[in-house]
Motif scaffolding. Structure first.
Motif, mmCIF file in Angstrom:
data_model
loop_
_atom_site.group_PDB
_atom_site.id
_atom_site.type_symbol
_atom_site.label_atom_id
_atom_site.label_comp_id
_atom_site.label_asym_id
_atom_site.label_seq_id
_atom_site.Cartn_x
_atom_site.Cartn_y
_atom_site.Cartn_z
ATOM 1 N N LEU A 1 0.790 -1.229 0.000
ATOM 2 C CA LEU A 1 0.000 0.000 0.000
ATOM 3 C C LEU A 1 0.826 1.284 0.000
ATOM 4 O O LEU A 1 0.266 2.381 -0.101
ATOM 5 N N VAL A 2 2.141 1.163 0.110
ATOM 6 C CA VAL A 2 2.968 2.367 0.162
ATOM 7 C C VAL A 2 4.376 2.056 -0.328
ATOM 8 O O VAL A 2 4.874 0.939 -0.158
ATOM 9 N N SER A 3 4.986 3.057 -0.953
ATOM 10 C CA SER A 3 6.343 2.864 -1.473
ATOM 11 C C SER A 3 7.087 4.190 -1.488
ATOM 12 O O SER A 3 6.489 5.250 -1.685
ATOM 13 N N VAL A 4 8.389 4.125 -1.252
ATOM 14 C CA VAL A 4 9.269 5.283 -1.433
ATOM 15 C C VAL A 4 10.133 4.987 -2.645
ATOM 16 O O VAL A 4 10.838 3.980 -2.689
ATOM 17 N N ILE A 5 10.049 5.863 -3.635
ATOM 18 C CA ILE A 5 10.737 5.650 -4.904
ATOM 19 C C ILE A 5 12.001 6.495 -4.970
ATOM 20 O O ILE A 5 11.967 7.688 -4.650
ATOM 21 N N ASP A 6 13.109 5.881 -5.378
ATOM 22 C CA ASP A 6 14.344 6.609 -5.656
ATOM 23 C C ASP A 6 14.536 6.596 -7.167
ATOM 24 O O ASP A 6 14.915 5.588 -7.753
ATOM 25 N N PHE A 7 14.234 7.722 -7.822
ATOM 26 C CA PHE A 7 14.262 7.770 -9.276
ATOM 27 C C PHE A 7 15.658 7.570 -9.855
ATOM 28 O O PHE A 7 15.803 7.197 -11.018
ATOM 29 N N ALA A 8 16.687 7.828 -9.055
ATOM 30 C CA ALA A 8 18.061 7.645 -9.540
ATOM 31 C C ALA A 8 18.349 6.182 -9.852
ATOM 32 O O ALA A 8 19.260 5.862 -10.619
ATOM 33 N N LYS A 9 17.567 5.264 -9.249
ATOM 34 C CA LYS A 9 17.768 3.833 -9.473
ATOM 35 C C LYS A 9 17.045 3.332 -10.722
ATOM 36 O O LYS A 9 17.211 2.187 -11.122
ATOM 37 N N MET A 10 16.216 4.197 -11.313
ATOM 38 C CA MET A 10 15.511 3.810 -12.530
ATOM 39 C C MET A 10 16.422 3.986 -13.740
ATOM 40 O O MET A 10 17.293 4.849 -13.756
ATOM 41 N N LYS A 11 16.206 3.173 -14.751
ATOM 42 C CA LYS A 11 16.929 3.328 -15.998
ATOM 43 C C LYS A 11 16.330 4.509 -16.761
ATOM 44 O O LYS A 11 15.150 4.839 -16.594
ATOM 45 N N ILE B 1 7.426 -6.242 8.141
ATOM 46 C CA ILE B 1 6.076 -5.777 8.464
ATOM 47 C C ILE B 1 5.572 -6.462 9.734
ATOM 48 O O ILE B 1 5.637 -7.692 9.876
ATOM 49 N N ASP B 2 5.096 -5.662 10.681
ATOM 50 C CA ASP B 2 4.517 -6.204 11.912
ATOM 51 C C ASP B 2 3.280 -5.380 12.266
ATOM 52 O O ASP B 2 2.819 -4.558 11.471
ATOM 53 N N THR B 3 2.757 -5.578 13.460
ATOM 54 C CA THR B 3 1.510 -4.919 13.845
ATOM 55 C C THR B 3 1.676 -3.407 14.016
ATOM 56 O O THR B 3 0.680 -2.678 14.072
ATOM 57 N N HIS B 4 2.912 -2.938 14.115
ATOM 58 C CA HIS B 4 3.152 -1.510 14.299
ATOM 59 C C HIS B 4 3.449 -0.781 12.991
ATOM 60 O O HIS B 4 3.444 0.451 12.958
ATOM 61 N N SER B 5 3.710 -1.527 11.928
ATOM 62 C CA SER B 5 4.172 -0.925 10.674
ATOM 63 C C SER B 5 3.216 0.139 10.148
ATOM 64 O O SER B 5 3.619 1.272 9.857
ATOM 65 N N LYS B 6 1.948 -0.219 9.993
ATOM 66 C CA LYS B 6 0.987 0.723 9.408
ATOM 67 C C LYS B 6 0.862 1.984 10.253
ATOM 68 O O LYS B 6 0.871 3.104 9.719
ATOM 69 N N THR B 7 0.758 1.813 11.583
ATOM 70 C CA THR B 7 0.600 2.963 12.474
ATOM 71 C C THR B 7 1.769 3.928 12.343
ATOM 72 O O THR B 7 1.591 5.148 12.241
ATOM 73 N N LEU B 8 2.984 3.396 12.329
ATOM 74 C CA LEU B 8 4.176 4.238 12.245
ATOM 75 C C LEU B 8 4.293 4.917 10.887
ATOM 76 O O LEU B 8 4.611 6.107 10.793
ATOM 77 N N ILE B 9 4.028 4.167 9.819
ATOM 78 C CA ILE B 9 4.133 4.740 8.475
ATOM 79 C C ILE B 9 3.125 5.859 8.287
ATOM 80 O O ILE B 9 3.451 6.930 7.772
ATOM 81 N N HIS C 1 -1.562 4.089 -1.410
ATOM 82 C CA HIS C 1 -2.941 3.774 -1.784
ATOM 83 C C HIS C 1 -3.892 4.355 -0.744
ATOM 84 O O HIS C 1 -3.573 4.390 0.456
ATOM 85 N N PRO C 2 -5.079 4.839 -1.167
ATOM 86 C CA PRO C 2 -6.054 5.368 -0.197
ATOM 87 C C PRO C 2 -6.387 4.382 0.918
ATOM 88 O O PRO C 2 -6.714 4.795 2.045
ATOM 89 N N ASP C 3 -6.301 3.068 0.632
ATOM 90 C CA ASP C 3 -6.616 2.068 1.661
ATOM 91 C C ASP C 3 -5.660 2.141 2.842
ATOM 92 O O ASP C 3 -6.008 1.724 3.953
ATOM 93 N N LEU C 4 -4.445 2.674 2.617
ATOM 94 C CA LEU C 4 -3.457 2.748 3.700
ATOM 95 C C LEU C 4 -3.963 3.614 4.843
ATOM 96 O O LEU C 4 -3.700 3.322 6.014
ATOM 97 N N ILE C 5 -4.711 4.667 4.518
ATOM 98 C CA ILE C 5 -5.095 5.632 5.549
ATOM 99 C C ILE C 5 -6.567 5.521 5.953
ATOM 100 O O ILE C 5 -7.038 6.294 6.785
ATOM 101 N N ARG C 6 -7.290 4.568 5.371
ATOM 102 C CA ARG C 6 -8.704 4.412 5.744
ATOM 103 C C ARG C 6 -8.818 4.029 7.226
ATOM 104 O O ARG C 6 -8.115 3.153 7.715
ATOM 105 N N GLY C 7 -9.719 4.716 7.939
ATOM 106 C CA GLY C 7 -9.929 4.411 9.352
ATOM 107 C C GLY C 7 -8.902 5.033 10.277
ATOM 108 O O GLY C 7 -8.971 4.845 11.489
ATOM 109 N N THR C 8 -7.951 5.798 9.726
ATOM 110 C CA THR C 8 -6.929 6.450 10.547
ATOM 111 C C THR C 8 -7.249 7.927 10.705
ATOM 112 O O THR C 8 -8.102 8.479 10.005
ATOM 113 N N SER C 9 -6.540 8.585 11.609
ATOM 114 C CA SER C 9 -6.701 10.028 11.781
ATOM 115 C C SER C 9 -6.383 10.763 10.489
ATOM 116 O O SER C 9 -7.099 11.697 10.098
#
Length: 298
Positions: A25-35, A153-161, A101-109
């Motif tokens: 549901l989430v990614s950090v992209i480093d464009f320098a690694k793309m061809k 990934i554990d039970t804290h991952s989503k909350t922290l991200i 993705h919008p699903d990542l933040i559904r139900g969160t503050s």
């Protein structure tokens, strides 16, 4: 017309960028690694935040073009179309992006308040330009999210991200407020042009045809987004765009009321009201007396 690439998931975006999917549901992209590749217009059904480190060609967004400069943040919400104009030439991208993705933040503050981050609906020419110090704070937010993604990934991952994302967006809101201040001379120009748009509108036959001017209409005339116009006006004057439109309408109405050859109903229609009683109600709420009482007083 060029083809538009459609991206519906984080995995699809990662595959396009040649990057491993660490979280669905989430990614950090480093464009320098793309061809190097030829950029095309893309419709992304995700939230995306782009930080460009160097100039990297013209990006088109809506009807506008914007030349990315160093340390520029652009926010894109699901369903929007953006694209880099590379004229078929393959280029090496640089900088970073957060895709979620919008699903990542559904139900969160953050999910409950995401609409408050109005810059997701700004146009590209309303991008956030970071100072060196601001950029270091933003880079730290990127790194914190990246660290959590590289952690199992554990039970804290989503909350922290999500917490780091919310912190990122709150810093961005602060920096946008700073940008409104540091670009005060540009903002004043927009306010003057906004006033002229309203003046020209009420001086024309447009109210009879289309009714009262909308915020969207005014923003389009100024070549900025509705949200940017609203946020700018709120910052500069303390009033919303809609309040400004109503105040201008009342100002024009007061002038028209002096023309005793016209009835209050005729004036209401000329101002764009379908029902004169709506005009009377709005006028009385603003001025403290009805249009007829105001006419008799003068």
């Amino acid at each position: 017309m060029s083809d538009i690439i459609k991206i519906n998931s984080v995995t699809e975006y990662n595959n396009m960028a040649g990057q491993e999917t660490l979280h669905p549901l989430v990614s950090v992209i480093d464009f320098a690694k793309m061809k190097p590749f030829a950029f095309k217009k893309t419709q992304i059904n995700l939230y995306a935040i782009f930080l460009k480190d160097i100039k990297c060609g013209n990006i088109t967004y809506g009807i506008n073009n914007y030349d990315y400069e160093e340390g520029t943040l652009i926010f894109i919400s699901p369903g929007q179309v953006y694209g880099i104009d590379s004229n078929g030439e393959k280029r090496q991208a640089a900088g970073n992006a957060i895709i979620f993705h919008p699903d990542l933040i559904r139900g969160t503050s953050l999910g409950k308040h995401i609409d408050e981050y109005t810059f997701f609906s700004y146009e590209v020419n309303e991008a956030l330009h970071l100072s060196t110090r601001e950029r270091s704070v933003i880079n730290e937010c990127f790194n914190n999210i990246k660290y959590e993604l590289e952690h199992a990934i554990d039970t804290h991952s989503k909350t922290l991200i999500v917490s780091y994302l919310e912190l990122f967006l709150n810093y961005s809101k602060r920096y946008y407020e700073r940008q409104f201040v540091t670009r005060n001379h540009l903002n004043k120009d927009i306010l003057v042009r906004f006033e002229n748009v309203l003046k020209d509108y009420f001086a024309s036959e447009q109210p009879l045809i289309s009714g009262l001017p909308s915020v969207k209409y005014c923003a389009e005339k100024l070549f900025i987004s509705s949200n940017y116009l609203g946020d700018l006006l709120k910052k500069e004057t303390g009033k919303s765009a809609q309040e400004h439109i109503q105040l201008k309408m009342i100002e024009v109405a007061k002038e028209k009321i002096f023309d005793t050859e016209k009835s209050i109903s005729e004036i209401a229609y000329e101002l764009g009201f379908k029902h004169p009683q709506h005009f009377t109600r709005m006028f009385k709420k603003s001025v403290g007396m009805s249009p007829s009482e105001y006419r008799n007083m003068n």
